[in-house]
Design a protein around this motif. Structure first.
Motif, PDB file in Angstrom:
ATOM      1  N   SER A  96      -5.346 -61.365  -4.902  1.00 12.22           N
ATOM      2  CA  SER A  96      -4.495 -61.376  -3.708  1.00 12.22           C
ATOM      3  C   SER A  96      -4.911 -62.525  -2.799  1.00 12.22           C
ATOM      4  O   SER A  96      -4.131 -63.023  -2.002  1.00 12.22           O
ATOM      5  N   ARG A  97      -6.162 -62.964  -2.976  1.00 11.30           N
ATOM      6  CA  ARG A  97      -6.642 -64.069  -2.141  1.00 11.30           C
ATOM      7  C   ARG A  97      -5.980 -65.397  -2.514  1.00 11.30           C
ATOM      8  O   ARG A  97      -6.113 -66.383  -1.832  1.00 11.30           O
ATOM      9  N   MET A  98      -5.305 -65.428  -3.670  1.00  5.13           N
ATOM     10  CA  MET A  98      -4.668 -66.685  -4.075  1.00  5.13           C
ATOM     11  C   MET A  98      -3.537 -67.061  -3.115  1.00  5.13           C
ATOM     12  O   MET A  98      -3.238 -68.236  -2.919  1.00  5.13           O
ATOM     13  N   LEU A  99      -2.904 -66.028  -2.573  1.00  2.83           N
ATOM     14  CA  LEU A  99      -1.772 -66.242  -1.691  1.00  2.83           C
ATOM     15  C   LEU A  99      -2.125 -67.268  -0.614  1.00  2.83           C
ATOM     16  O   LEU A  99      -3.066 -67.075   0.150  1.00  2.83           O
ATOM     17  N   LEU A 100      -1.442 -68.394  -0.631  1.00  3.37           N
ATOM     18  CA  LEU A 100      -1.624 -69.458   0.352  1.00  3.37           C
ATOM     19  C   LEU A 100      -3.033 -70.065   0.383  1.00  3.37           C
ATOM     20  O   LEU A 100      -3.377 -70.801   1.298  1.00  3.37           O
ATOM     21  N   ALA A 101      -3.866 -69.740  -0.598  1.00  2.03           N
ATOM     22  CA  ALA A 101      -5.243 -70.262  -0.550  1.00  2.03           C
ATOM     23  C   ALA A 101      -5.314 -71.601  -1.262  1.00  2.03           C
ATOM     24  O   ALA A 101      -4.969 -71.692  -2.436  1.00  2.03           O
ATOM     25  N   SER A 102      -5.755 -72.628  -0.552  1.00  3.08           N
ATOM     26  CA  SER A 102      -5.902 -73.915  -1.234  1.00  3.08           C
ATOM     27  C   SER A 102      -7.225 -73.885  -2.006  1.00  3.08           C
ATOM     28  O   SER A 102      -8.147 -73.154  -1.658  1.00  3.08           O
ATOM     29  N   GLY A 103      -7.280 -74.654  -3.085  1.00  4.24           N
ATOM     30  CA  GLY A 103      -8.527 -74.725  -3.849  1.00  4.24           C
ATOM     31  C   GLY A 103      -8.703 -73.618  -4.878  1.00  4.24           C
ATOM     32  O   GLY A 103      -9.689 -73.600  -5.611  1.00  4.24           O
ATOM     33  N   ARG A 126     -17.463 -69.841 -25.391  1.00  5.88           N
ATOM     34  CA  ARG A 126     -18.093 -69.593 -24.082  1.00  5.88           C
ATOM     35  C   ARG A 126     -17.301 -68.569 -23.267  1.00  5.88           C
ATOM     36  O   ARG A 126     -17.421 -68.512 -22.042  1.00  5.88           O
ATOM     37  N   LEU A 127     -16.454 -67.791 -23.960  1.00  7.35           N
ATOM     38  CA  LEU A 127     -15.536 -66.895 -23.247  1.00  7.35           C
ATOM     39  C   LEU A 127     -16.268 -65.901 -22.337  1.00  7.35           C
ATOM     40  O   LEU A 127     -15.870 -65.689 -21.179  1.00  7.35           O
ATOM     41  N   ALA A 128     -17.351 -65.295 -22.856  1.00  8.25           N
ATOM     42  CA  ALA A 128     -18.037 -64.257 -22.075  1.00  8.25           C
ATOM     43  C   ALA A 128     -18.522 -64.831 -20.739  1.00  8.25           C
ATOM     44  O   ALA A 128     -18.321 -64.225 -19.670  1.00  8.25           O
ATOM     45  N   ALA A 129     -19.123 -66.023 -20.803  1.00 12.61           N
ATOM     46  CA  ALA A 129     -19.647 -66.634 -19.569  1.00 12.61           C
ATOM     47  C   ALA A 129     -18.503 -66.997 -18.623  1.00 12.61           C
ATOM     48  O   ALA A 129     -18.600 -66.817 -17.395  1.00 12.61           O
ATOM     49  N   ILE A 130     -17.398 -67.487 -19.194  1.00 14.56           N
ATOM     50  CA  ILE A 130     -16.242 -67.875 -18.363  1.00 14.56           C
ATOM     51  C   ILE A 130     -15.688 -66.650 -17.647  1.00 14.56           C
ATOM     52  O   ILE A 130     -15.451 -66.672 -16.429  1.00 14.56           O
ATOM     53  N   VAL A 131     -15.513 -65.543 -18.389  1.00 14.99           N
ATOM     54  CA  VAL A 131     -14.950 -64.329 -17.799  1.00 14.99           C
ATOM     55  C   VAL A 131     -15.863 -63.808 -16.693  1.00 14.99           C
ATOM     56  O   VAL A 131     -15.404 -63.395 -15.615  1.00 14.99           O
ATOM     57  N   GLU A 132     -17.155 -63.857 -16.946  1.00 17.74           N
ATOM     58  CA  GLU A 132     -18.131 -63.405 -15.951  1.00 17.74           C
ATOM     59  C   GLU A 132     -17.911 -64.117 -14.616  1.00 17.74           C
ATOM     60  O   GLU A 132     -17.879 -63.519 -13.547  1.00 17.74           O
ATOM     61  N   ARG A 133     -17.718 -65.431 -14.690  1.00 17.79           N
ATOM     62  CA  ARG A 133     -17.532 -66.225 -13.462  1.00 17.79           C
ATOM     63  C   ARG A 133     -16.154 -65.978 -12.840  1.00 17.79           C
ATOM     64  O   ARG A 133     -16.023 -65.917 -11.615  1.00 17.79           O
ATOM     65  N   LEU A 134     -15.123 -65.864 -13.731  1.00 19.13           N
ATOM     66  CA  LEU A 134     -13.768 -65.651 -13.199  1.00 19.13           C
ATOM     67  C   LEU A 134     -13.678 -64.331 -12.439  1.00 19.13           C
ATOM     68  O   LEU A 134     -12.918 -64.205 -11.469  1.00 19.13           O
ATOM     69  N   LYS A 135     -14.478 -63.356 -12.866  1.00 19.21           N
ATOM     70  CA  LYS A 135     -14.422 -62.036 -12.228  1.00 19.21           C
ATOM     71  C   LYS A 135     -14.817 -62.104 -10.754  1.00 19.21           C
ATOM     72  O   LYS A 135     -14.477 -61.219  -9.972  1.00 19.21           O
ATOM     73  N   LYS A 136     -15.545 -63.152 -10.387  1.00 16.76           N
ATOM     74  CA  LYS A 136     -15.926 -63.313  -8.971  1.00 16.76           C
ATOM     75  C   LYS A 136     -14.720 -63.753  -8.140  1.00 16.76           C
ATOM     76  O   LYS A 136     -14.726 -63.682  -6.913  1.00 16.76           O
ATOM     77  N   ILE A 137     -13.669 -64.250  -8.831  1.00 17.69           N
ATOM     78  CA  ILE A 137     -12.482 -64.744  -8.108  1.00 17.69           C
ATOM     79  C   ILE A 137     -11.374 -63.696  -8.062  1.00 17.69           C
ATOM     80  O   ILE A 137     -10.629 -63.599  -7.100  1.00 17.69           O
ATOM     81  N   GLY A 138     -11.245 -62.921  -9.137  1.00 15.27           N
ATOM     82  CA  GLY A 138     -10.152 -61.946  -9.159  1.00 15.27           C
ATOM     83  C   GLY A 138     -10.276 -61.012 -10.351  1.00 15.27           C
ATOM     84  O   GLY A 138     -11.282 -61.012 -11.066  1.00 15.27           O
ATOM     85  N   THR A 139      -9.212 -60.259 -10.598  1.00 15.41           N
ATOM     86  CA  THR A 139      -9.192 -59.349 -11.747  1.00 15.41           C
ATOM     87  C   THR A 139      -8.846 -60.161 -12.990  1.00 15.41           C
ATOM     88  O   THR A 139      -7.916 -60.977 -12.964  1.00 15.41           O
TER      89      THR A 139
END
Ligand code: ADP
Ligand code: ASP
Ligand code: MG
Length: 440
Positions: free
Chosen positions: A313-320, A355-368
């Protein structure tokens, strides 16, 4: 000078090797001929290397001995003279000894690459010796002397250009120059390769390096078909493709071409012709700068794709937001193929999941994060500029009964891509064949 490349089936038996020699000498013009390993050989070498990797040198030895027996049978079938039979048998025996020696080494990437290189080394020596026996002035140029990757792992065009041209100058005056496809050295000078199917890439790199008039890729089918003949019946050859169109088809799964082999040819403007060794008179496909306006040319499919959806939900209007996501993929050196965005999320696809596991781990900090494996990109290629209205509708309409996970259009002028489940791949390819090209 022209560059001809012959794939594994084209040199798959002694008789096929003889046919290739007739073909390359027919017009009397000098040419560089890039050869693959005999069909099946690289697969056997991969199997041997896998046994070495799991610490089973005995099983690797059995695979190597099986290959050796086959190659021994080829010798009397290929050469008429006792002298050439003895010479070639000794040469091949030495290569098989080297393969056996690999069994005593500690397994590493370098050992694996060394094992895989032997198929092309054998086929090129066999053909060169056959040409010499027939009285043709044939010169074997060793790919390991001029094919090299740069530090970034990509072919080092400057090095290749300088070294192959120097070798051609040093060995001027021959009728035919034979060289190995697929194999090269890495930046550290170790034996390496251009990935499976890489002989096509060797051919276009050589063609670009010597500014060839044309690169001809000879295989077991009459050019690029409008759909994948392994999955769809009634496919037909496409007679002309633009560089961009063929690059998209190759990248998105048309196995007739190595995924990146069009790049060097496109860069130097060297036309590529696809021809059928089993039917040399057939016209094949020419790949050049021409563009047939308003035409859909072909469909291809790239397997084993993983889709990743990130919703926040934080993506809404969020730059970067996108920048953060891309930098994670960049950090793990994983390239993205397709992408679709909405106000609250992003869907993208990758084919390298190491490297999927590591990528998912980091993406989880941004959203679902949602991951879907076993997906497939279906790619429709042609003149798909936006002013050619209706083409994307026709393609999408053809797929009305197939669940579509993503659609990508407008990234280039030549491609519309659909992400579907692997289970739906055949149905999707058949539906597009029927609607776009009028056959089932
Ligand atoms: P080679 O050993 O000569 O490199 P490949 O097996 O790599 O040959 O490539 C040729 C094969 O590619 C054909 O036999 C065919 O099954 C497959 N192929 C997949 N898609 C296409 C396509 N669109 N057009 C032609 N061939 C295709
Ligand atoms: N022999 C290699 C392979 O089987 C390279 C090639 O044929 O293009 O992948
Ligand atoms: Mg191939």
């Amino acid at each position: 000078m022209q560059v001809f490349k012959f794939g594994g089936t084209s040199v798959g038996t002694p008789q096929r090797m003889k046919d290739v020699c007739n073909l390359i000498t027919a017009d009397g013009k000098p040419k560089i001929v890039v050869l693959s390993a005999m069909s099946g050989t690289t697969n056997s070498l991969v199997e041997a290397a896998e046994y070495l990797k799991i610490g089973n040198p005995e099983a690797a030895g059995n695979v190597i001995n099986g290959l050796r027996r086959k190659y021994r049978e080829h010798i009397p079938a290929l050469y008429a003279t006792e002298e050439m039979q003895v010479e070639t048998r000794e040469l091949l025996d030495n290569i098989f000894l080297e393969l056996h020696d690999c069994r005593a080494l500690k397994f590493s990437d370098a050992v694996e690459k060394d094992v895989l290189s032997k198929g092309e080394i054998m086929s090129t020596n066999m053909v060169t010796n056959y040409l010499r026996e027939c009285g043709i002035k044939a010169c074997l140029l060793h790919a390991l002397d001029f094919m090299r990757k740069a530090k970034n792992g990509e072919p080092d065009m400057l090095y290749i250009r300088e070294h192959i041209n120097a070798l051609l100058e040093e060995h001027a005056g021959y009728d035919i120059y034979i060289t190995q496809g697929f194999i090269c050295r890495n930046f550290d000078g170790e034996v390496d390769n251009l990935e499976r199917g890489g002989s096509d890439y060797t051919a276009t790199l050589v063609g670009a390096a010597i500014r060839s008039d044309e690169v001809q890729i000879w295989t077991d089918i009459d050019g690029m078909h409008n759909n994948d003949p392994r999955f769809v019946e009634g496919t037909t050859p496409v007679r002309q493709l633009n560089f961009e169109e063929s690059a998209e088809l190759a990248y998105f799964g048309a196995k007739i071409l190595h995924p990146t082999c069009i790049q060097p040819a496109r860069y130097m403007g060297v036309p590529v012709r696809l021809k059928n060794t089993m039917d040399p008179a057939a016209p094949g496909t020419i790949i050049n700068n021409d563009m047939e306006p308003g035409t859909i040319k072909a469909v291809a499919a790239k397997d084993n794709i993983t889709a990743i959806k990130i919703v926040s939900s934080r993506m809404l209007l969020a730059s970067g937001f996108l920048c953060k996501i891309f930098s994670i993929f960049d950090r793990y050196k994983t390239s993205i193929d397709m992408i679709a965005t909405s106000e609250v999320g992003v869907s993208l696809t990758i084919d390298n999941t190491s490297r999927l596991a590591a990528i998912v781990e980091r993406l989880k900090k941004i959203g679902t994060v949602q991951v879907d494996n076993n997906m497939c990109i279906i790619c429709v290629v042609g003149d798909l500029r936006s002013e050619n209205t209706g083409f994307e509708t026709v393609a999408t309409e053809a797929l009305r009964d197939v669940p579509l996970r993503m659609i990508s259009y407008g990234g280039s002028n030549h491609n519309i891509s659909f992400l579907v489940s692997m289970d739906d791949k055949k149905a999707a390819l058949e539906a597009l064949q029927k609607t776009l090209f009028g056959t089932k």
